[in-house]
Design a protein around this motif. Structure first.
Motif, PDB file in Angstrom:
ATOM      1  N   LEU A  93       9.024  -8.297 -78.375  1.00  0.00           N
ATOM      2  CA  LEU A  93      10.397  -8.025 -77.960  1.00  0.00           C
ATOM      3  C   LEU A  93      11.399  -8.714 -78.879  1.00  0.00           C
ATOM      4  CD1 LEU A  93      11.654  -6.415 -75.688  1.00  0.00           C
ATOM      5  CD2 LEU A  93      11.752  -8.485 -74.317  1.00  0.00           C
ATOM      6  N   GLU A  94      11.009  -9.871 -79.372  1.00  0.00           N
ATOM      7  CA  GLU A  94      11.940 -10.658 -80.163  1.00  0.00           C
ATOM      8  C   GLU A  94      11.962 -10.229 -81.630  1.00  0.00           C
ATOM      9  OE1 GLU A  94      12.350 -15.321 -81.160  1.00  0.00           O
ATOM     10  OE2 GLU A  94      11.905 -14.810 -79.084  1.00  0.00           O
ATOM     11  N   ILE A  95      10.833  -9.845 -82.162  1.00  0.00           N
ATOM     12  CA  ILE A  95      10.751  -9.570 -83.594  1.00  0.00           C
ATOM     13  C   ILE A  95      10.461  -8.099 -83.903  1.00  0.00           C
ATOM     14  CG2 ILE A  95       9.578 -10.153 -85.750  1.00  0.00           C
ATOM     15  CD1 ILE A  95      10.719 -12.666 -84.782  1.00  0.00           C
ATOM     16  N   TYR A  96       9.398  -7.561 -83.323  1.00  0.00           N
ATOM     17  CA  TYR A  96       8.941  -6.251 -83.786  1.00  0.00           C
ATOM     18  C   TYR A  96       9.803  -5.093 -83.288  1.00  0.00           C
ATOM     19  CZ  TYR A  96       4.869  -8.580 -85.699  1.00  0.00           C
ATOM     20  OH  TYR A  96       4.048  -9.387 -86.423  1.00  0.00           O
ATOM     21  N   ALA A  97      10.199  -5.141 -82.003  1.00  0.00           N
ATOM     22  CA  ALA A  97      11.014  -4.034 -81.497  1.00  0.00           C
ATOM     23  C   ALA A  97      12.362  -3.952 -82.236  1.00  0.00           C
ATOM     24  CB  ALA A  97      11.202  -4.157 -79.981  1.00  0.00           C
TER      25      ALA A  97
ATOM     26  N   GLU B   3       8.942   2.493 -76.972  1.00  0.00           N
ATOM     27  CA  GLU B   3       7.656   2.280 -76.305  1.00  0.00           C
ATOM     28  C   GLU B   3       7.313   0.795 -76.269  1.00  0.00           C
ATOM     29  OE1 GLU B   3       4.345   4.643 -77.722  1.00  0.00           O
ATOM     30  OE2 GLU B   3       2.969   3.586 -76.359  1.00  0.00           O
ATOM     31  N   MET B   4       7.581   0.110 -77.383  1.00  0.00           N
ATOM     32  CA  MET B   4       7.336  -1.336 -77.406  1.00  0.00           C
ATOM     33  C   MET B   4       8.134  -2.021 -76.309  1.00  0.00           C
ATOM     34  SD  MET B   4       7.334  -2.604 -81.340  1.00  0.00           S
ATOM     35  CE  MET B   4       5.869  -2.523 -82.363  1.00  0.00           C
ATOM     36  N   GLU B   5       9.402  -1.689 -76.218  1.00  0.00           N
ATOM     37  CA  GLU B   5      10.254  -2.354 -75.225  1.00  0.00           C
ATOM     38  C   GLU B   5       9.765  -2.103 -73.809  1.00  0.00           C
ATOM     39  OE1 GLU B   5      14.552  -2.740 -77.509  1.00  0.00           O
ATOM     40  OE2 GLU B   5      14.207  -1.051 -76.177  1.00  0.00           O
TER      41      GLU B   5
END
Ligand code: MN
Length: 759
Positions: A189-193, A207-209
């Motif tokens: 949530l902090e880096i990849y999204a 989808e990540m979120e």
């Protein structure tokens, strides 16, 4: 299939062949992958995919995922995710191989030999990134993030594969321990999204979120997803209604070749809306976005006109990302309209090409290239992403990893606004940027000399937050200088970095001047003259000061990091001032019962040690008021014990050398040093509030102000003189630095003695 058959029989039948469920069978996943690739790739390229599958399957042959399925299902699934981005063959191959070097006995050399340099470079990048663990500590987080950005800049495809890898890991979190799942979700949530968002990969980001939310806020996630489900039929008919109305109306104006569709927003964005606007789920009406896709840009604006003629647009909700694309190259028109029943609906209008960029994000560029250009250049696309270039520049400029992380986070993960210069040039800033951020964005020189700003023709404070569409004019004055308080309200890393570096160089100049003065005094004591130092003398000063240049040593002394007396004692042991007779050291101060005796002040002897003399009365010279921590010299007086002067005190030089005795400060705790008088002169612009700030800075450093005097010079500078009591030179230096950092303070000097009230 006979549903009445006992499950017992079912499992015994399957056991001997150890047949996997279809979605866990590598061959099935592989066939699906090939099918997806065939949709956009020439047949002959698929041989490499086959080879990669065999290579990876062979090397992972003994490994299983936590869920028990063969490990190879993971890299295949990652490759499959990437086909939705229509990414090039090298990235697909790299995705299939991405864990082989990290987790098996395969080497990069093997991969280069079998699949070529391009693929092996990608796998190398992925192997390096896989070693990054973000959450370990803030410091490593920062440093690792820098590495990741570097990898991204080398070849964006590495990050695309990494994002797909992470997405698949998020989808298959279930078999991990709770703590680990949580850590991975937080990191995602902090880096990849946000990274996926910045690269325009909305599908992956959403989808990540949602997966993160399910992990981190399960109750809320379930609540929202239930509510969305419950009214599903109702909503589907609502979507169909709006779609039909839009399509019919647009058809009247000749829009026949168009696509209109509506879809629910993802759960996390609904959740964010609830939090940001403080709403209940029931109060959120724009759960859906409708999308109108037309042939060309002209049609976008025409379609917008049709929509606005039909339904009233909501003020302030129209955004033109066609004229001003987002940093991730996203283009579209956005508007929110109010339908006759009073419900708002968000409508996005764009061309087919823009839609493709929106769906494929950065990957859209490889897709276009596939036909003619050779593969393997991630950097060609770098040019289009100005933010990525910016990050690359910072990476060179900003040495402190924490500052770098902050810079990247602020500018990478925020929404942007567009404002205008008076000439009509568009400036893009992150949401929340102030007028001062704008000034620094235009030019550092302008930023540094900003005194005020006008927005849409009206004066505003420079800390005011800007809004989309503001026309901003910056007022400057040559005498203006950045103040430390500026850091508290600028939000862009560009402004922050420029202000910091300005303050730092200013601070450095002051520290160097202070350090020079201190070292010069001390050198005198060692029989040396600062202005006549030879390189043979400078060398040991640098060596023992642990700096590479004399300049740096001066700065270190000025900052209080290096004690000049200790430095010179080590650099020139032979030149140390001679000790008269005995070498016994008596700790006068420390022998006093400090805690038990009420009437004796703890710092009676001020923590002074006198070589060779016992139980001596100590006075501090009133001509120079020495402070603990600075070089001192003692003189034996007639009947009044030893008077302690600063080593540099001009009066001390006139005293009888025969009576001179070596003294120094005991290494004692702060509270046993007692209070010493010190004097400070502060020159400042005569502004309201400056005196209050200076006095509170002094108090904040733990000194007591005994007296203060203020006068204004003919050129309208305010001169503030303070008599204080405090405990050490370090404390005084801290006060000087603190006072110097106050806006409008021009000069801060230590005075050797009382001049207050003499004027
Ligand atoms: Mn992996």
């Amino acid at each position: 299939m006979n549903s009445n058959r006992p499950s017992q029989t079912d499992s015994t039948q399957k056991a001997p062949t150890a047949k996997l469920p279809v979605d866990q069978d590598p061959d099935v996943i592989y066939r699906e992958l090939v099918g997806n690739l065939q949709a956009y790739m020439r047949e002959e390229k698929l041989d490499t995919i086959q080879k990669a599958y065999q290579f990876a399957a062979h090397h992972h042959r003994d490994q299983k995922r936590r869920s028990g399925e063969p490990y190879i299902t993971h890299p295949l699934a990652v490759a499959n995710i990437l086909t939705s981005l229509r990414i090039d063959i090298a990235s697909i191959v790299a995705a299939i191989l991405h864990d082989t070097v990290e987790d098996t006995d395969a080497t990069l050399e093997d991969i280069e030999r079998e699949f070529g340099q391009d693929v092996s470079n990608l796998v190398d990048g992925l192997t390096k990134i896989s070693k990054i663990k973000f959450r370990s500590s803030q410091e490593r987080l920062a440093e690792n993030f820098r590495k990741m950005v570097l990898a991204m800049a080398q070849d964006l495809r590495v990050i695309l594969v990494k994002l797909a890898d992470r997405l698949h890991n998020m989808r298959t979190l279930d078999n991990l321990a709770q703590v680990k799942r949580q850590r991975i979700a937080e990191e995602t949530l902090e880096i990849y999204a946000p990274l996926a968002n910045r690269l325009g990969l909305y599908g992956i980001k959403s989808e990540m979120e949602d997966l993160c939310m399910r992990e981190l806020k399960y109750e809320l996630y379930r609540d929202i997803s239930n509510k969305v489900q419950i009214k599903r039929a109702e909503r589907e008919s609502y979507i169909a209604d709006v779609r039909t109305i839009l399509a019919n109306e647009l058809a009247k104006y000749g829009f026949t070749n168009l696509v209109v569709y509506g879809r629910p927003k993802h759960f996390y964005s609904i959740y964010k809306k609830m939090v940001e606007r403080g709403l209940e789920f029931e109060d959120i009406h724009d759960l859906f976005a409708f999308r109108i896709i037309v042939d060309n840009v002209k049609d976008c604006y025409e379609a917008l006109g049709v929509v606005h003629a039909m339904w009233k647009p909501m003020p302030g909700r129209f955004k033109d990302y066609i004229a001003m694309p987002k940093a991730n190259l996203y283009q579209s028109l956005h508007t929110t309209v109010i339908r006759p029943n009073g419900e708002p609906a968000e409508i996005q209008i764009r061309t087919h090409e823009m839609n493709q960029t929106c769906e494929l994000g950065v990957a859209a560029h490889w897709m276009y290239k596939e036909k003619n250009a050779p593969q393997g250049s991630g950097n060609a696309d770098l040019k289009k992403f100005s933010w990525l270039r910016q990050i690359m520049e910072w990476q060179k400029e900003i040495k402190d990893p924490d500052e770098f992380l902050e810079a990247v986070k602020v500018d990478l993960f925020q929404e942007e606004i567009f404002v205008f210069t008076p000439k009509g040039d568009v400036i893009q800033l992150p949401a929340g940027a102030t007028a001062l951020d704008f000034a620094f964005n235009v030019h550092t020189k302008i930023g540094i000399t900003t005194v005020g700003a006008k927005v849409n023709g009206r004066m505003i404070p420079i800390k005011k937050t800007l809004k989309n569409g503001d026309i901003v004019e910056i007022l400057t004055a040559p005498h203006q200088k950045p103040g430390k308080d500026w850091l508290s309200f600028v939000t862009t890393s560009k402004a922050r970095n420029k202000i910091r570096s300005y303050l730092r160089s200013e601070q450095r100049d002051r520290s160097r001047a202070l350090g020079k003065e201190m070292l010069a005094q001390e050198l005198h004591h060692f029989g040396l003259d600062f202005d006549k130092l030879k390189s043979a003398e400078i060398e040991p000063i640098c060596r023992f000061g642990k700096e590479s240049t004399l300049e740096d040593v001066l700065v270190a002394i000025g900052y209080g990091k290096v004690n000049p007396n200790e430095l010179l004692s080590r650099a020139f042991p032979a030149r140390q001032p001679k000790v008269p007779e005995k070498t016994e050291v008596l700790k006068q101060g420390s022998e006093k019962p400090r805690t038990t005796s009420g009437e004796k002040k703890s710092g009676e002897n001020g923590g002074i040690l006198v070589h060779g003399i016992e139980n001596v009365l100590i006075n501090f010279a009133r001509c120079c008021h020495p402070l603990p921590g600075e070089t001192v010299v003692g003189f034996i007086t007639r009947g009044r014990g030893v008077t302690v002067h600063r080593g540099s005190c001009p009066r001390a030089l006139d005293l009888d050398p025969q009576r001179r005795v070596e003294v120094h400060w005991a290494q004692e705790s702060e509270d046993s040093r007692g209070q010493h008088a010190a004097f400070l002169r502060v020159t400042a612009q005569d502004r309201q509030g400056v005196l209050a700030e200076v006095t509170s800075a002094i108090s904040a450093c733990g000194a007591n102000i005994q007296r203060a005097q203020i006068r204004v010079t003919p050129d309208l500078s305010g001169i503030l003189e303070f008599e204080m009591t405090l405990q050490s030179l370090t404390q005084l230096q801290a006060i000087i630095r603190k006072v110097e950092s106050i806006p409008f303070v021009q000069k801060v000097e230590r005075m050797s003695t009382h001049r207050i009230n003499k004027k």
